[in-house]
Design an enzyme around this catalytic site. Structure first.
Site, PDB file in Angstrom:
ATOM      1  N   ARG A 258       0.764  -1.181   0.184  1.00  0.00           N
ATOM      2  CA  ARG A 258       0.109   0.080   0.010  1.00  0.00           C
ATOM      3  C   ARG A 258       1.010   1.395   0.078  1.00  0.00           C
ATOM      4  O   ARG A 258       0.309   2.393  -0.610  1.00  0.00           O
ATOM      5  CB  ARG A 258      -1.073  -0.110   1.052  1.00  0.00           C
ATOM      6  CG  ARG A 258      -2.065  -1.242   0.971  1.00  0.00           C
ATOM      7  CD  ARG A 258      -3.126  -1.115   2.083  1.00  0.00           C
ATOM      8  NE  ARG A 258      -2.314  -1.735   3.347  1.00  0.00           N
ATOM      9  CZ  ARG A 258      -1.912  -3.055   3.631  1.00  0.00           C
ATOM     10  NH1 ARG A 258      -2.609  -3.936   2.813  1.00  0.00           N
ATOM     11  NH2 ARG A 258      -1.260  -3.064   4.818  1.00  0.00           N
TER      12      ARG A 258
ATOM     13  N   GLU B  47       4.712 -10.077  14.919  1.00  0.00           N
ATOM     14  CA  GLU B  47       4.125 -10.598  16.443  1.00  0.00           C
ATOM     15  C   GLU B  47       4.534 -12.029  16.591  1.00  0.00           C
ATOM     16  O   GLU B  47       5.025 -12.504  17.646  1.00  0.00           O
ATOM     17  CB  GLU B  47       2.606 -10.338  16.154  1.00  0.00           C
ATOM     18  CG  GLU B  47       1.852 -10.365  17.563  1.00  0.00           C
ATOM     19  CD  GLU B  47       0.457 -10.175  17.595  1.00  0.00           C
ATOM     20  OE1 GLU B  47       0.027  -9.953  16.642  1.00  0.00           O
ATOM     21  OE2 GLU B  47      -0.279 -10.566  18.448  1.00  0.00           O
TER      22      GLU B  47
HETATM   23  P1  AMP Z   1       4.548  -2.327  11.537  1.00  0.00           P
HETATM   24  O1  AMP Z   1       5.812  -2.798  11.102  1.00  0.00           O
HETATM   25  O2  AMP Z   1       4.074  -3.001  12.683  1.00  0.00           O
HETATM   26  O3  AMP Z   1       4.537  -0.569  11.624  1.00  0.00           O
HETATM   27  O4  AMP Z   1       3.557  -2.470  10.622  1.00  0.00           O
HETATM   28  C1  AMP Z   1       3.357  -1.622   9.323  1.00  0.00           C
HETATM   29  C2  AMP Z   1       2.814  -2.170   8.195  1.00  0.00           C
HETATM   30  O5  AMP Z   1       1.712  -3.500   8.557  1.00  0.00           O
HETATM   31  C3  AMP Z   1       2.377  -1.207   7.216  1.00  0.00           C
HETATM   32  O6  AMP Z   1       2.637  -1.633   6.021  1.00  0.00           O
HETATM   33  C4  AMP Z   1       1.023  -1.446   7.296  1.00  0.00           C
HETATM   34  O7  AMP Z   1       0.290  -1.374   6.170  1.00  0.00           O
HETATM   35  C5  AMP Z   1       0.675  -2.831   7.878  1.00  0.00           C
HETATM   36  N1  AMP Z   1      -0.366  -2.713   9.031  1.00  0.00           N
HETATM   37  C6  AMP Z   1      -0.280  -3.063  10.217  1.00  0.00           C
HETATM   38  N2  AMP Z   1      -1.089  -2.781  11.267  1.00  0.00           N
HETATM   39  C7  AMP Z   1      -2.054  -2.588  10.193  1.00  0.00           C
HETATM   40  C8  AMP Z   1      -3.512  -2.146  10.555  1.00  0.00           C
HETATM   41  N3  AMP Z   1      -4.064  -2.284  11.804  1.00  0.00           N
HETATM   42  N4  AMP Z   1      -4.335  -1.760   9.513  1.00  0.00           N
HETATM   43  C9  AMP Z   1      -3.708  -1.875   8.244  1.00  0.00           C
HETATM   44  N5  AMP Z   1      -2.536  -2.142   7.889  1.00  0.00           N
HETATM   45  C10 AMP Z   1      -1.676  -2.418   9.051  1.00  0.00           C
END
Ligand code: AMP
Length: 173
Positions: free
Chosen positions: A58, A95
């Site tokens: 995205r 996770e």
């Molecule tokens: P992080 O590495 O935990 O910051 O996760 C970020 C990535 O996971 C991004 O590329 C987001 O598109 C996706 N992502 C994580 N949580 C969500 C959520 N609640 N809704 C949509 N996309 C998410």
């Protein structure tokens, strides 16, 4: 119109307990897409940017539109096995378990001033790995621009020392 109203929350996707922020409803709206791209660029108005980097998948939507607007190139960072040429990769924690991201070795030149873009900042692991990829190739990370930030996951704390900007903030699921 509030951009946040164009984001659809899909509860329990992709698994129970997650409130997925579905941005397809925002990018499918002409004003929503236009205004989000302009607002994601605004904090970096005074900054000279050589290229915009987008994180699969995205992040590509916003990064490509931002790069087009700035008349600079766009660099994709992708999941393993998707990029055809020589790559370097970085692991990050999920996770449960690990994942990794890749970049073409010739996508960033030493000294290139890069803006990193993704749709959403959650725990920050994805963008942290992306920063490491850029810096290993000698690029300079000017900052990170997100449409959405899940403040309660404190991803920003992993990014101290970098300019981190988000348009829409959620304080809880
Ligand atoms: P992080 O590495 O935990 O910051 O996760 C970020 C990535 O996971 C991004 O590329 C987001 O598109 C996706 N992502 C994580 N949580 C969500 C959520 N609640 N809704 C949509 N996309 C998410």
């Amino acid at each position: 119109m509030l951009l946040q109203e164009l984001i659809r929350n899909v509860q329990d996707f992709p698994k129970p307990g997650i409130g997925f922020k579905d941005i397809t409803t925002l990018v499918g709206d002409a004003e929503g897409l236009h205004d989000s791209v302009i607002q994601m660029l605004a904090p970096f108005d005074e900054t000279k940017i050589d290229a915009v980097l987008g994180i699969e998948s995205r992040g590509f939507i916003f990064a490509a539109a931002m790069a087009f607007h700035l008349n600079v190139g766009m660099v994709p960072v992708r999941k393993p096995g998707k990029l055809p040429y020589e790559t370097i990769s970085e692991k990050y924690e999920l996770e449960y378990g690990q994942d990794s991201l890749e970049i073409h070795t010739d996508a960033v030149k030493s000294g290139d001033r890069m803006l990193i873009v993704d749709d959403l900042l959650a725990t920050g692991g994805t963008v942290e790995a992306t920063i490491r990829l850029v810096e290993r190739l000698g690029g300079k990370v000017l900052g990170c621009s997100f449409l959405v930030e899940l403040d309660f996951l404190k991803g920003r704390e992993k990014l101290s020392g970098y300019q981190v900007e988000s348009i829409i903030h959620y304080q809880s699921e």
